[in-house]
Design a protein around this motif. Structure first.
Motif, PDB file in Angstrom:
ATOM      1  N   PHE A 168       0.848  -1.269  -0.016  1.00 51.80           N
ATOM      2  CA  PHE A 168      -0.049  -0.051   0.060  1.00 51.80           C
ATOM      3  C   PHE A 168       0.873   1.443   0.021  1.00 51.80           C
ATOM      4  O   PHE A 168       0.458   2.121  -0.676  1.00 51.80           O
ATOM      5  CB  PHE A 168      -1.035   0.055   1.139  1.00 51.80           C
ATOM      6  N   TRP A 215     -12.043  -2.720  -6.310  1.00 52.05           N
ATOM      7  CA  TRP A 215     -11.591  -1.368  -5.799  1.00 52.05           C
ATOM      8  C   TRP A 215     -12.527  -0.224  -6.470  1.00 52.05           C
ATOM      9  O   TRP A 215     -12.727   0.730  -5.717  1.00 52.05           O
ATOM     10  CB  TRP A 215     -10.068  -1.161  -6.279  1.00 52.05           C
ATOM     11  N   SER A 245     -10.451  -2.122   1.269  1.00 52.02           N
ATOM     12  CA  SER A 245     -10.183  -1.155   0.080  1.00 52.02           C
ATOM     13  C   SER A 245     -11.528  -0.826  -0.877  1.00 52.02           C
ATOM     14  O   SER A 245     -11.616   0.109  -1.562  1.00 52.02           O
ATOM     15  CB  SER A 245      -8.961  -1.638  -0.492  1.00 52.02           C
ATOM     16  N   ARG A 277      -9.505   2.455   7.005  1.00 53.54           N
ATOM     17  CA  ARG A 277     -10.374   2.717   5.905  1.00 53.54           C
ATOM     18  C   ARG A 277      -9.888   4.289   5.588  1.00 53.54           C
ATOM     19  O   ARG A 277     -10.178   4.548   4.472  1.00 53.54           O
ATOM     20  CB  ARG A 277     -11.852   2.620   6.190  1.00 53.54           C
ATOM     21  N   TYR A 280      -7.571   4.246   3.208  1.00 53.40           N
ATOM     22  CA  TYR A 280      -7.786   3.933   1.827  1.00 53.40           C
ATOM     23  C   TYR A 280      -8.781   5.208   1.108  1.00 53.40           C
ATOM     24  O   TYR A 280      -8.607   5.487  -0.125  1.00 53.40           O
ATOM     25  CB  TYR A 280      -8.634   2.564   1.695  1.00 53.40           C
ATOM     26  N   TYR A 283      -6.138   7.635  -0.074  1.00 51.90           N
ATOM     27  CA  TYR A 283      -5.749   7.041  -1.512  1.00 51.90           C
ATOM     28  C   TYR A 283      -6.331   7.461  -2.388  1.00 51.90           C
ATOM     29  O   TYR A 283      -6.170   7.910  -3.725  1.00 51.90           O
ATOM     30  CB  TYR A 283      -5.472   5.711  -1.298  1.00 51.90           C
TER      31      TYR A 283
END
Length: 320
Positions: A168, A215, A245, A277, A280, A283
């Motif tokens: 990650f 995803w 994710s 979370r 994520y 991201y």
């Protein structure tokens, strides 16, 4: 969404590709305009069958690191889950990775009846949205049931690691490198972001098993027909990672998180999972801000939203 990287075909190219693949002409073709990265057409073949033609950006287009070999990843992931009982993933009819006819990869897939969830969400009651989220939770669990011995890319030349924390962090580093390469200015410095992300390595260390992650199962990639999910599309960003994710565990689907978790087979998220979370979510926030430059989006409203969303995501990350 208008994207300068999309590879549009002329009628002659479509005719050639269809005849090469199916041995027949086509009756009609219409552009599918909802995609954000690839070009897509809905085609009615001469024998009456419907199919979707999807074209990747040509090799000369500048894409982000995680977008390289996306079409190969998509086809591989779709074929991997094709035999899962009851999973509504379109069948892949043909895939040309050699760019033998046009200077871009393309594939044909089964046509999905229904409407993308993002187009009908506002017309549905909370109960109807929760029913769909519950159904999606079950399908997501089926996708995540595919396991692997490493984390990261489906492609051998992609980033792969033996543990999730390193995988990650590498994924995040790639997006930051994309931003630096393109000279993208963010509301905070790249150095600050890098330091912030590294603070949470221990949170990621609890993930010991690599699962297949779609995803990108946001509402635009979930098709609904007669109140049920009829199709799950766009596996192009799939990777091996943490099931948490998946999009519907994140803040953009917060209103139906409970129903999604119920369908997934869990009783909500623990405090540690909620914190993970947030990483994520950030991201995704980072990608959506930086990709505006790469795709040369024309919508100023979308660009403004992407940067405001980034700022909110970074605020939540700092509050962990």
């Amino acid at each position: 969404m208008e994207n300068a990287n999309k590879y549009r075909l002329n009628d002659k190219e479509i005719e050639t590709i269809v005849r090469e693949t199916f041995g027949q002409a086509y009756i009609s073709v219409s552009e599918l305009t909802d995609g954000w990265a690839n070009m897509a057409y809905s085609i009615v073949l001469g024998d009456g069958r419907k199919t979707v033609l999807k074209i990747a950006p040509s090799a000369d287009k500048l894409v982000m690191r995680y977008e390289k070999n996306m079409m190969r990843t998509e086809v591989e992931a779709m074929r991997l889950v094709a035999d899962t009982p009851g999973l509504p993933v379109p069948r892949v009819y043909a895939y040309d990775a050699a760019c033998s006819i046009i200077p871009a990869e393309y594939f044909f897939m089964e046509y999905v009846e229904g409407t993308a969830m993002n187009k009908i969400r506002d017309s549905l009651s909370l109960e109807e949205r929760e029913a769909i989220a519950r159904e999606l939770g079950g399908y997501s669990r089926s996708i995540n049931a595919y396991k692997n011995s490493f984390f990261g890319s489906l492609q051998p030349e992609g980033r792969r690691k033996d543990n999730w924390a390193e995988a990650f962090e590498g994924m995040m580093a790639d997006v930051l490198a994309d931003g630096k390469d393109a000279g993208v200015e963010l509301p905070v410095s790249y150095t600050e972001i890098e330091k912030e992300v590294l603070r949470y390595r221990e949170l990621l260390g609890v993930v010991k098993e690599a699962s297949l992650i779609h995803w990108d199962l946001w509402d635009g990639n979930v098709f609904v027909h007669e109140g049920r999910i009829s199709g799950l599309i766009d596996f192009e960003r799939a990777f091996w990672g943490d099931p948490l994710s998946e999009f519907y565990f994140g803040r953009f689907a917060k209103s139906t998180l409970g129903a999604f978790c119920e369908g997934y087979g869990i009783n909500g998220l623990t405090e540690s999972e909620q914190r993970r979370r947030v990483l994520y979510d950030f991201y995704l926030d980072l990608i959506m801000a930086i990709e505006c430059t790469y795709r040369k989006y024309e919508s100023k409203d979308h660009i403004k939203w992407a940067y405001e969303n980034f700022a909110e995501g970074y605020k939540q990350l700092q509050a962990l």
